[in-house]
Each structure stands twice: as structure tokens, then as C-alpha cells.
Design a protein around this motif. Sequence first.
Motif, mmCIF file in Angstrom:
data_model
loop_
_atom_site.group_PDB
_atom_site.id
_atom_site.type_symbol
_atom_site.label_atom_id
_atom_site.label_comp_id
_atom_site.label_asym_id
_atom_site.label_seq_id
_atom_site.Cartn_x
_atom_site.Cartn_y
_atom_site.Cartn_z
ATOM 1 N N ARG A 335 0.843 -1.189 0.000
ATOM 2 C CA ARG A 335 0.000 0.000 0.000
ATOM 3 C C ARG A 335 0.882 1.244 0.000
ATOM 4 O O ARG A 335 1.884 1.306 0.707
ATOM 5 N N SER A 336 0.482 2.217 -0.789
ATOM 6 C CA SER A 336 1.205 3.489 -0.858
ATOM 7 C C SER A 336 0.433 4.533 -0.062
ATOM 8 O O SER A 336 -0.787 4.658 -0.194
ATOM 9 N N LEU A 338 0.314 8.650 1.359
ATOM 10 C CA LEU A 338 0.747 10.038 1.192
ATOM 11 C C LEU A 338 0.486 10.772 2.503
ATOM 12 O O LEU A 338 -0.638 10.748 3.017
ATOM 13 N N THR A 356 5.046 6.610 1.559
ATOM 14 C CA THR A 356 5.648 6.728 0.228
ATOM 15 C C THR A 356 6.163 8.136 -0.023
ATOM 16 O O THR A 356 7.288 8.329 -0.470
ATOM 17 N N ASP A 376 -2.157 7.425 -7.557
ATOM 18 C CA ASP A 376 -1.017 6.556 -7.266
ATOM 19 C C ASP A 376 -0.931 6.173 -5.800
ATOM 20 O O ASP A 376 -0.067 5.367 -5.430
ATOM 21 N N PHE A 377 -1.793 6.725 -4.954
ATOM 22 C CA PHE A 377 -1.746 6.479 -3.513
ATOM 23 C C PHE A 377 -3.062 5.865 -3.056
ATOM 24 O O PHE A 377 -4.150 6.279 -3.486
ATOM 25 N N HIS A 378 -2.933 4.886 -2.153
ATOM 26 C CA HIS A 378 -4.121 4.245 -1.607
ATOM 27 C C HIS A 378 -4.768 5.071 -0.501
ATOM 28 O O HIS A 378 -6.003 5.110 -0.393
ATOM 29 N N CYS A 421 -0.023 1.056 6.452
ATOM 30 C CA CYS A 421 0.976 0.357 5.626
ATOM 31 C C CYS A 421 1.047 -1.124 5.958
ATOM 32 O O CYS A 421 1.152 -1.965 5.061
#
Length: 530
Positions: A335-336, A338, A356, A376-378, A421
Motif C-alpha cells: 500500500r502506498s 501520502l 511513500t 497513485d496512492f491508496h 501500511c
Amino acid sequence: MYKTFIKPILLYNADVLITANNFNQNRLEVCQNQALRLITGAAKSTPITAMQALTQNPPINLTLEEQALTHHEKMLRLTTTKWEKRLLQPTKLKTQTSFLSKVTEIKTELNLPKSKENILSRENPLTFEPINIQLDLEEPVTKSETSKPVLKALALEAVNNRYPPEEWLHIYTDGSTIGTITSLLSNCSLKNTRFVTQLINVNAIQVRNYAARKGTREKAKKKKVKVEVKKVGFIPHNQRGTKAPVIVKRIDDSMKPDPVDNVWFSKYYKWPIYSFESAVQCHRETHHPTVYNNPDSELFVNLELDMRAAKTNRYLDSFTKIVSVPHPFNKENARSVLVICKSPELQRSALEAGATVAGDVELIKNIQNGELNLQDFHFVIAHPDILPELVSLRGIMKRKFPSQKSGTLGLDIQGMVSKFCTGIEYTAKVSQYVQDFGWIFTPVGKLDMDVSHLEANFTALLKDVNSMRPKREGPFITKCCLVSLPSPERLKIDFSQYIDEVRQGEKDETEDADNEQVKDEEQKTSVMTG
């Protein structure tokens, strides 16, 4: 398309439209010009006369004059006499020109003869030239004693001798009605035991100067495909219109006996209940290198839930949560995260915890400019001190906007990052047919981990799921099984010992509340008596 469907509507009742003024006729011209521009795909600077010549569509006013003259000539040749006075002396209107006056003006402009010519009388074409009909073959033949190939050969020989190919009638068509023409011209019949064969040969040459419309052939193929209608068996009258049977997914084996041996039929006896450690050991044996050869396979927990809400006839909806576990494990899909906060120390700790990207106001500007894509982020985690600057991204983030309810807004940035995460994400799904039945299927670790670590993750998951229990009587979690794919075994676990602490805490809270209520009532009574 235009000539078949649209132009007849524009020219409807054209005999009366000839008396209309120029303004109304010009409106019809505009409609036709727009249609011609769509048909030819020409630019606005293309002359109208060129489009009319290309599509063979004359102007509307010329078409109206042609039809008016044709109608007038038909009226002149009527056998009745009641129209003669009006035709000879047309009425003159003050504000509008009549049909007869308009036609007379057109004839005068075109120098057409005013005298009418007699219509040719209808006569039988057979009176001009007799038709020679021959129904006999050149050789006497008995049909019952002669085979069909011989009859056909004799018939073709007679046709070639009596009707040479040079004198045949050649018909050229586009092929749309070739089946009808051939069926009309090449019928065979038997009269008075005489053989009649094909006397006229039709040579059809298919000529098309236009392209077929898109999808025409596909539609024709679909029409040819036969649709198979499945026949439904006989249904008794007392069962017609009834609802489908209810699908029961929750299995209750409390009435079945306990197994007395180590081998039994599972559908006739209760499921055996394992301890967590023994269930993990069983899955390790099946995933041994000598069996499935997958010793580091993931260990899944399958929970069955009672989705009834506190109110009757109300049910819980499906929900998704993430629970932090004391012993993280490697997952297939990383998982990404932010992180947005102002403090550099918090940003550094977030990156160390597994975030990330971490940043402050500059990161918000990059998102607004499109340099950073939120897809791009979960998850997006933020600190409350940057919330005023983050409000401008509410429309862009939508559901990813940080909030306390989702657990993405708070002071403990490092804890939130580690939760999102390395935590376990699970979804409680609701059955489509049984509204009070729900289930969860999620991993809690891997088989090569220590049993105590797996049990700690399992306990954290059960407590988090049980926190969603509605305020009603009865358990929320009804069954718990351990599964490790690809093995089909589902080992039932006694989960009550892992959630008893939560239930006991709730009981203590209720008891404390009752005790406080009793004390308040005693104080009130003592004051009243005093």
C-alpha cells in the motif's frame, strides 16, 4: 435515406404549397440545403447548385412547379364537367394567388401549350401482335415412363430450338428483387399431362453505385440466426407465480451428534472445534514440502456475521476497515501512503514508518498543478495543523480526503502510517439473498510465523470486528474458521475466549452505570426524607 423518408415530408401536399409565399418556400429550401450538406460532407463555402447537381436533387420551387403542372394536367383530363367552369375562369383572390392562377402564370412563363391532348385509350397489347405459346416438346414423351433428367434435357433442347438465346429478354437490376422476378418468370406447371419448363432465362447483373450502410449486413445476419426458446417443464398450478426458494448459507449443526471416531461423514456429525494452535499445526502439516510444498502460505480467517441491526427488519451494510496488528507480515500488494503535515520531524518519522511521500504546503501545490497524481496512492494521511490549507483539495481528493472517522486525520502520524501500511484490511460483505448473513475473509499472517504472533494478530482482528457489533441481543460473530489455500480444509475455531474480554468490559460499564443510577436515587430519597 433523404429521398425516401425526409423529402416526401417536405413535399407533402405540394400542390397547395405552390401558392405559398417566397418566405415559406425558402424555409423548405434551407432544410434541403442542410440535408445536402450533411450528405455530401461539403464545406459552407460549397455552392448549393453543385450539391444539387451531385445528389440529383433539384431546388424545391422547381419540384413544386412540376407537381403543380402535373396535377393541373390531370384535372384537365377528368371526365366530370363540374371543374370546367373553374378551370376556364380562375378566381382572383385579393391577398393570395389561387392554385389555378399560379399554374396559369407558370404555363405562360414556360410557353406551354394551353390545348390539352387526348389520352391514349387502353387497349389489349395482344391485339397488336399475337403471342405464340407452345407447350409441347418436339418429341412425343410419356412423363410416367421417362426419367426427370431426360425430360429436363428434352425441355432445354426445345427451348434452345424455339427460343434462341439471342432473342431472350435481358433484365438488369440491382439484385434486391431478383428472387421475385425469377419466381414469376420461371414457374413450372403441368397442364393436361404436358410438360412445361422454363421458357425465359433471366440474366441479372447486380449493379450498385452506392455503399451499404454500416451495420446492414450484421442486422441481416442476426435476423437469420434462429433463437432457441428453452421449453419450461410443466409447473403445477399451486406453484405458479411463487417466489424462488430461500437460500440458506448459515449452517447450524448444533442438533447433530459429536463424532466418536477419527473418521466420520462430515454432513452427519458436528464440526470438530480446534484450538488456534492445533488448527495452525494441521495447516502446517498439509502445506509441508511433501504435500502442498507451500510452507510460507498465508493463513486466512473466515468469519460469519449476523448482520441484524438493533431495530427489527433492519440490517447492517457492508463495511471496510483496517486494523493495526502487533506483528506485521509481508503482503502481496503493498500500500502506498501520502502524508501531509507541516513539521519536518513528523515528515521524517512518517517516511521511516513506511510512507511513500511526505510533504507540506508545497506538496498541496504540486497536487493542484497536476504534478502529483492522487490515484497513485491508496491512502492520504494529514495532521490537523495543515487542515485549513488542505480544504482546497476536497474536490480533488473526494473520498480520500482525511477525516477522523476514517482514521486518516490525527496527531499520531507515525502510528497512522504504520497502521495503513502494515495493518490488515478486511471487508464485511453481505449476502445478496440472505440479508442477515455476512462474512469476512482476510489473512492474519503466514504459516512460517510463530504461533503466538499469529494468535496476537488473530485476537486484534476479532476485537476490531466485534467493535462493529450493533446494540442488540445475540452474538455478532457466529462462526470462525482458519483456511490456508490451496487446501480446501476449513478448521472451526473456538473464538469466544478472544472476545470475552470485550464483553466483560461492556458488562462492567453497564454495571457501573447501574450502580451510579442506584446511588443517585438513594441520594434523592435521603434528601426528600431529610
